[in-house]
Design a protein around this motif. Sequence first.
Motif, mmCIF file in Angstrom:
data_model
loop_
_atom_site.group_PDB
_atom_site.id
_atom_site.type_symbol
_atom_site.label_atom_id
_atom_site.label_comp_id
_atom_site.label_asym_id
_atom_site.label_seq_id
_atom_site.Cartn_x
_atom_site.Cartn_y
_atom_site.Cartn_z
ATOM 1 N N TYR A 36 0.807 -1.211 0.000
ATOM 2 C CA TYR A 36 0.000 0.000 0.000
ATOM 3 C C TYR A 36 0.843 1.265 0.000
ATOM 4 O O TYR A 36 0.411 2.303 -0.490
ATOM 5 C CB TYR A 36 -0.998 0.005 1.169
ATOM 6 C CG TYR A 36 -0.389 0.040 2.549
ATOM 7 C CD1 TYR A 36 -0.105 1.243 3.169
ATOM 8 C CD2 TYR A 36 -0.111 -1.137 3.232
ATOM 9 C CE1 TYR A 36 0.447 1.278 4.440
ATOM 10 C CE2 TYR A 36 0.428 -1.113 4.490
ATOM 11 C CZ TYR A 36 0.715 0.101 5.088
ATOM 12 O OH TYR A 36 1.257 0.122 6.345
ATOM 13 N N TYR A 39 1.659 3.045 -3.345
ATOM 14 C CA TYR A 39 0.622 3.886 -3.946
ATOM 15 C C TYR A 39 0.348 5.143 -3.121
ATOM 16 O O TYR A 39 -0.586 5.881 -3.406
ATOM 17 C CB TYR A 39 -0.659 3.073 -4.137
ATOM 18 C CG TYR A 39 -0.467 1.989 -5.170
ATOM 19 C CD1 TYR A 39 -0.640 2.261 -6.522
ATOM 20 C CD2 TYR A 39 -0.054 0.725 -4.802
ATOM 21 C CE1 TYR A 39 -0.424 1.291 -7.476
ATOM 22 C CE2 TYR A 39 0.163 -0.264 -5.755
ATOM 23 C CZ TYR A 39 -0.024 0.030 -7.083
ATOM 24 O OH TYR A 39 0.208 -0.932 -8.028
ATOM 25 N N ALA A 76 -3.819 7.492 -5.544
ATOM 26 C CA ALA A 76 -3.728 6.042 -5.698
ATOM 27 C C ALA A 76 -4.659 5.546 -6.805
ATOM 28 O O ALA A 76 -4.300 4.623 -7.549
ATOM 29 C CB ALA A 76 -4.063 5.361 -4.382
ATOM 30 N N SER A 77 -5.830 6.146 -6.929
ATOM 31 C CA SER A 77 -6.741 5.765 -8.015
ATOM 32 C C SER A 77 -6.118 6.061 -9.365
ATOM 33 O O SER A 77 -6.216 5.257 -10.296
ATOM 34 C CB SER A 77 -8.067 6.514 -7.886
ATOM 35 O OG SER A 77 -8.727 6.160 -6.711
ATOM 36 N N HIS A 78 -5.463 7.194 -9.470
ATOM 37 C CA HIS A 78 -4.806 7.573 -10.724
ATOM 38 C C HIS A 78 -3.677 6.596 -11.074
ATOM 39 O O HIS A 78 -3.570 6.147 -12.219
ATOM 40 C CB HIS A 78 -4.256 8.993 -10.622
ATOM 41 C CG HIS A 78 -3.559 9.464 -11.847
ATOM 42 N ND1 HIS A 78 -4.224 9.717 -13.023
ATOM 43 C CD2 HIS A 78 -2.247 9.709 -12.098
ATOM 44 C CE1 HIS A 78 -3.359 10.107 -13.942
ATOM 45 N NE2 HIS A 78 -2.147 10.107 -13.404
ATOM 46 N N THR A 79 -2.862 6.245 -10.099
ATOM 47 C CA THR A 79 -1.778 5.308 -10.375
ATOM 48 C C THR A 79 -2.312 3.924 -10.702
ATOM 49 O O THR A 79 -1.719 3.194 -11.492
ATOM 50 C CB THR A 79 -0.796 5.223 -9.185
ATOM 51 O OG1 THR A 79 -1.507 4.835 -8.029
ATOM 52 C CG2 THR A 79 -0.103 6.534 -8.957
ATOM 53 N N SER A 80 -3.453 3.568 -10.121
ATOM 54 C CA SER A 80 -4.065 2.277 -10.431
ATOM 55 C C SER A 80 -4.543 2.234 -11.879
ATOM 56 O O SER A 80 -4.391 1.222 -12.564
ATOM 57 C CB SER A 80 -5.235 2.021 -9.487
ATOM 58 O OG SER A 80 -5.886 0.823 -9.804
ATOM 59 N N VAL A 81 -5.111 3.340 -12.344
ATOM 60 C CA VAL A 81 -5.557 3.415 -13.739
ATOM 61 C C VAL A 81 -4.368 3.292 -14.688
ATOM 62 O O VAL A 81 -4.456 2.666 -15.750
ATOM 63 C CB VAL A 81 -6.331 4.733 -13.984
ATOM 64 C CG1 VAL A 81 -6.554 4.980 -15.463
ATOM 65 C CG2 VAL A 81 -7.655 4.710 -13.261
ATOM 66 N N HIS A 83 -1.751 1.594 -14.108
ATOM 67 C CA HIS A 83 -1.172 0.268 -13.887
ATOM 68 C C HIS A 83 0.299 0.315 -13.499
ATOM 69 O O HIS A 83 1.097 -0.519 -13.930
ATOM 70 C CB HIS A 83 -1.347 -0.625 -15.123
ATOM 71 C CG HIS A 83 -2.769 -0.874 -15.460
ATOM 72 N ND1 HIS A 83 -3.575 -1.688 -14.720
ATOM 73 C CD2 HIS A 83 -3.549 -0.387 -16.463
ATOM 74 C CE1 HIS A 83 -4.780 -1.710 -15.239
ATOM 75 N NE2 HIS A 83 -4.807 -0.917 -16.295
ATOM 76 N N ARG A 84 0.658 1.291 -12.675
ATOM 77 C CA ARG A 84 2.025 1.340 -12.150
ATOM 78 C C ARG A 84 2.020 2.130 -10.840
ATOM 79 O O ARG A 84 1.264 3.085 -10.680
ATOM 80 C CB ARG A 84 2.980 1.962 -13.157
ATOM 81 C CG ARG A 84 2.684 3.392 -13.503
ATOM 82 C CD ARG A 84 3.776 3.974 -14.413
ATOM 83 N NE ARG A 84 3.498 5.367 -14.643
ATOM 84 C CZ ARG A 84 3.051 5.867 -15.787
ATOM 85 N NH1 ARG A 84 2.847 5.074 -16.809
ATOM 86 N NH2 ARG A 84 2.830 7.157 -15.904
ATOM 87 N N PRO A 85 2.860 1.717 -9.905
ATOM 88 C CA PRO A 85 2.929 2.442 -8.625
ATOM 89 C C PRO A 85 3.626 3.780 -8.784
ATOM 90 O O PRO A 85 4.172 4.101 -9.843
ATOM 91 C CB PRO A 85 3.728 1.503 -7.729
ATOM 92 C CG PRO A 85 4.480 0.627 -8.654
ATOM 93 C CD PRO A 85 3.687 0.541 -9.913
#
Length: 126
Positions: A36, A39, A76-81, A83-85
């Motif tokens: 966690y 992110y 964190a939502s943006h980095t999840s979209v 697909h990279r930390p």
Amino acid sequence: MLGPLSFSLAPYVRSSKALSKWLTPFASWYNETAGYKKYGFKYDDLLIEEREDVQRALGRLTPREQYDRTFRIKRASHTSVLHRPLPKEQWTPAEEDVRYLAPHVEEVVKEDTERAYWDNLTVTRK
């Protein structure tokens, strides 16, 4: 009603030097592999918001804490979209990963427990 935060072995582990020495490396390893921090989250950002006690605790945060929490969740939502930390320099350092929400949740649970204890008065007619 007792919440999951009511019982903790942490004080017992901290009071025992041998147990603390044995468990600290494992706890550090687990904390780093949880992922966690990559992110930008803090541990309390991962508490389930749908719980009533967490909802009430969120209302007790200061405006700055609310803003910081919202920022971390959006980032964190943006980095999840993508697909990279986050880049390594933006990861949450261990010294900043403090429990900011758990004390409020524990306070809410204690209040609910006390309210349930005292709110059992029954009125009967003679």
